[in-house]
Design a protein around this motif. Structure first.
Motif, PDB file in Angstrom:
ATOM      1  N   ARG A  42     -10.594 -17.934  -0.340  1.00 43.98           N
ATOM      2  CA  ARG A  42     -10.047 -16.860   0.585  1.00 43.98           C
ATOM      3  C   ARG A  42      -9.416 -17.667   1.752  1.00 43.98           C
ATOM      4  O   ARG A  42      -9.751 -19.115   1.897  1.00 43.98           O
ATOM      5  N   GLY A 100      -1.176 -14.984   0.863  1.00 41.25           N
ATOM      6  CA  GLY A 100      -2.139 -14.290   0.221  1.00 41.25           C
ATOM      7  C   GLY A 100      -2.807 -15.294  -0.980  1.00 41.25           C
ATOM      8  O   GLY A 100      -2.210 -16.082  -1.339  1.00 41.25           O
ATOM      9  N   SER A 101      -4.286 -14.948  -1.120  1.00 42.84           N
ATOM     10  CA  SER A 101      -4.829 -15.603  -2.225  1.00 42.84           C
ATOM     11  C   SER A 101      -5.276 -14.547  -3.382  1.00 42.84           C
ATOM     12  O   SER A 101      -5.821 -13.568  -3.265  1.00 42.84           O
ATOM     13  N   ASP A 152     -14.415 -19.899  -1.734  1.00 34.81           N
ATOM     14  CA  ASP A 152     -14.369 -18.890  -2.525  1.00 34.81           C
ATOM     15  C   ASP A 152     -12.817 -18.318  -2.838  1.00 34.81           C
ATOM     16  O   ASP A 152     -12.488 -17.640  -3.370  1.00 34.81           O
ATOM     17  N   SER A 177       3.248  -6.314  -3.981  1.00 31.31           N
ATOM     18  CA  SER A 177       3.226  -7.222  -2.817  1.00 31.31           C
ATOM     19  C   SER A 177       4.576  -7.475  -2.313  1.00 31.31           C
ATOM     20  O   SER A 177       5.626  -7.564  -3.094  1.00 31.31           O
ATOM     21  N   GLY A 214      -8.058 -18.938   5.403  1.00 29.86           N
ATOM     22  CA  GLY A 214      -8.404 -18.739   6.911  1.00 29.86           C
ATOM     23  C   GLY A 214      -7.212 -18.700   7.749  1.00 29.86           C
ATOM     24  O   GLY A 214      -6.024 -19.125   7.443  1.00 29.86           O
ATOM     25  N   PRO A 239      -6.572  -9.768  -6.240  1.00 30.85           N
ATOM     26  CA  PRO A 239      -6.461 -10.078  -4.694  1.00 30.85           C
ATOM     27  C   PRO A 239      -7.675 -10.561  -4.111  1.00 30.85           C
ATOM     28  O   PRO A 239      -8.780  -9.717  -4.213  1.00 30.85           O
ATOM     29  N   LEU A 240      -7.680 -11.554  -3.337  1.00 21.63           N
ATOM     30  CA  LEU A 240      -8.837 -11.772  -2.361  1.00 21.63           C
ATOM     31  C   LEU A 240      -8.447 -11.636  -1.039  1.00 21.63           C
ATOM     32  O   LEU A 240      -9.535 -10.869  -0.448  1.00 21.63           O
ATOM     33  N   ASN A 241      -7.398 -12.022  -0.298  1.00 22.32           N
ATOM     34  CA  ASN A 241      -7.192 -11.548   0.901  1.00 22.32           C
ATOM     35  C   ASN A 241      -5.954 -12.106   1.472  1.00 22.32           C
ATOM     36  O   ASN A 241      -5.111 -12.971   0.528  1.00 22.32           O
ATOM     37  N   GLN A 242      -5.451 -11.613   2.360  1.00 19.79           N
ATOM     38  CA  GLN A 242      -3.920 -11.821   2.920  1.00 19.79           C
ATOM     39  C   GLN A 242      -4.153 -11.842   4.331  1.00 19.79           C
ATOM     40  O   GLN A 242      -4.581 -11.323   4.976  1.00 19.79           O
ATOM     41  N   ILE A 243      -3.315 -13.081   4.876  1.00 14.18           N
ATOM     42  CA  ILE A 243      -3.260 -13.256   6.384  1.00 14.18           C
ATOM     43  C   ILE A 243      -1.930 -13.454   6.860  1.00 14.18           C
ATOM     44  O   ILE A 243      -1.025 -13.823   6.228  1.00 14.18           O
ATOM     45  N   GLN A 275       3.229 -13.534   5.852  1.00 11.70           N
ATOM     46  CA  GLN A 275       2.063 -13.578   5.346  1.00 11.70           C
ATOM     47  C   GLN A 275       1.912 -14.634   4.184  1.00 11.70           C
ATOM     48  O   GLN A 275       2.558 -15.040   3.637  1.00 11.70           O
TER      49      GLN A 275
END
Length: 379
Positions: free
Chosen positions: A150, A89-90, A148, A60, A152, A102-106, A87
């Motif tokens: 993640r 991330g979760s 969950d 990461s 947004g 890892p769940l997501n990254q924005i 960024q």
């Protein structure tokens, strides 16, 4: 009653994890050198030793700050990247063995995010985008957290006006931390570039704009002082703030979103600017002691006894961190050890701690770790 039951269930889940797998240490780090990013280690609260080999490594980029959900089943990391690449991330945290997934990254909604915290109801992640460059400048972003875990896209971004007191470091806003009051009704953003702590009301039922300016909307700090991190006592009656550029710690009386300064103490007697770089601060679990780091050429930890009634501080110890640039530190769940992330000397230093006196004792371990920036325990 519902909240008490939830707290008991969380505590029970965490104790089961601890009994089965022992305490684990999460390490965030900068990845300009040899580090791969996010590390998970075993830790012994008996010996104070960190496992030499990590249990898990996740690649990461610059995960400089880590935030855990109340039940320790979710981890959020901000990636301190610039040029529009900041960024957040979760990750899920396995209740079975602590494995991170890892769940997501924005987008964090800004550059160089350095800090994040969850709203009291765990519905939003508040991100402090520091932003080294004047454009776009620092900002506060509000990211929704799905059921969950993640993240947004940002639903709100606020940017403050810089003080300009220091032309080099305060030409633009630099939000350095964002924290909630213990009751969850207010959110406080420390802006190093503005010399202010901005105060917001929180409304989780307002999805388009959860934060609105409180009255008053900010508290002023001395020009050129550079507020960095804010910390509340468990009952919310006091708040403590590090002033990075002036190397001071401030005590506020807190009441319903209002901060009233009651004490301000220096972290160093040196006049050299290079010795003034206040960093992290943490209270012991019982609230009797406050620990504050000062980086720069000082590279020290200061220990303060906290008056039970007024919250006022009295220095009881000054100790070298035995390294360079103590960006963050953490007290282990047993209260018997304190771990320091020495970013520029590339190691984590473990010191013995006396829970009764608050004093820091001998160094029990120095673990090589490239550019550590944050430390969190799963217990």
């Amino acid at each position: 009653m519902k909240r008490q039951l939830t707290t008991l269930l969380i505590a029970s889940a965490m104790s089961v994890f601890s009994a089965a797998h022992g305490t684990q240490l999460l390490v965030g780090s900068y990845t300009d050198g040899a580090s791969e990013g996010l590390y998970r280690y075993a830790f012994s609260s008996v010996s104070g030793q960190i496992g030499v080999k990590p249990l898990q490594v996740l690649k990461s980029e610059n995960p400089s700050w880590l935030t855990l959900s109340v039940d320790h089943r979710l981890l959020f990391a901000v990636n301190e990247n610039g040029a529009g690449k900041g960024q957040a991330g979760s990750f899920s945290v396995s209740a079975k063995d602590g494995t991170l997934k890892p769940l997501n990254q924005i987008s964090s909604g800004g550059d160089e995010p350095t800090h994040a915290s969850l709203s009291h109801d765990q519905r939003y992640l508040f991100v402090a985008n520091y932003s080294v460059q004047p454009t776009p400048g620092g900002s506060l972003s509000v990211l929704p957290v799905a059921k969950d875990g993640r993240l947004g896209a940002s639903v709100q971004q606020d940017q403050h006006k810089a003080s300009g007191a220091n032309p080099e470091r305060q030409a633009s806003p630099h939000v350095h931390s964002v924290v909630s009051s213990p009751d969850g009704h207010y959110v406080f953003a420390s802006d190093l570039g503005a010399d202010k702590v901005f105060i917001y009301r929180y409304d989780g039922a307002s999805p388009k704009r959860p934060l609105s300016p409180a009255t008053p909307a900010f508290v002023d700090l001395p020009p050129g002082s550079g507020p960095r991190h804010l910390l509340f006592s468990s009952d919310g009656k006091q708040a403590y703030l590090t002033l990075e550029m002036s190397a001071q710690v401030v005590l506020f009386e807190h009441n319903d979103g209002k901060l009233i300064e009651r004490q301000r103490l220096p972290l160093t007697e040196q006049n050299d600017v290079a010795a003034k770089a206040a960093g992290a601060l943490h209270l012991s679990a019982d609230g009797r002691f406050l620990y504050v780091s000062n980086r720069g050429t000082a590279n020290e930890l200061l220990v303060f006894a906290v008056d039970e009634d007024s919250g006022k501080l009295m220095q009881v110890q000054r100790r070298s961190v035995e390294g360079d640039h103590p960006r963050e530190f953490v007290i282990d769940p047993s209260g018997k050890f304190l771990l320091v992330a020495n970013q520029k000397s590339n190691e984590i230093v473990v010191m013995r701690r006396d829970p009764r006196s608050g004093m820091l004792g001998e160094t029990v371990q120095k673990l090589p770790q490239d550019a550590p920036s944050d430390l969190k325990f799963i217990d």
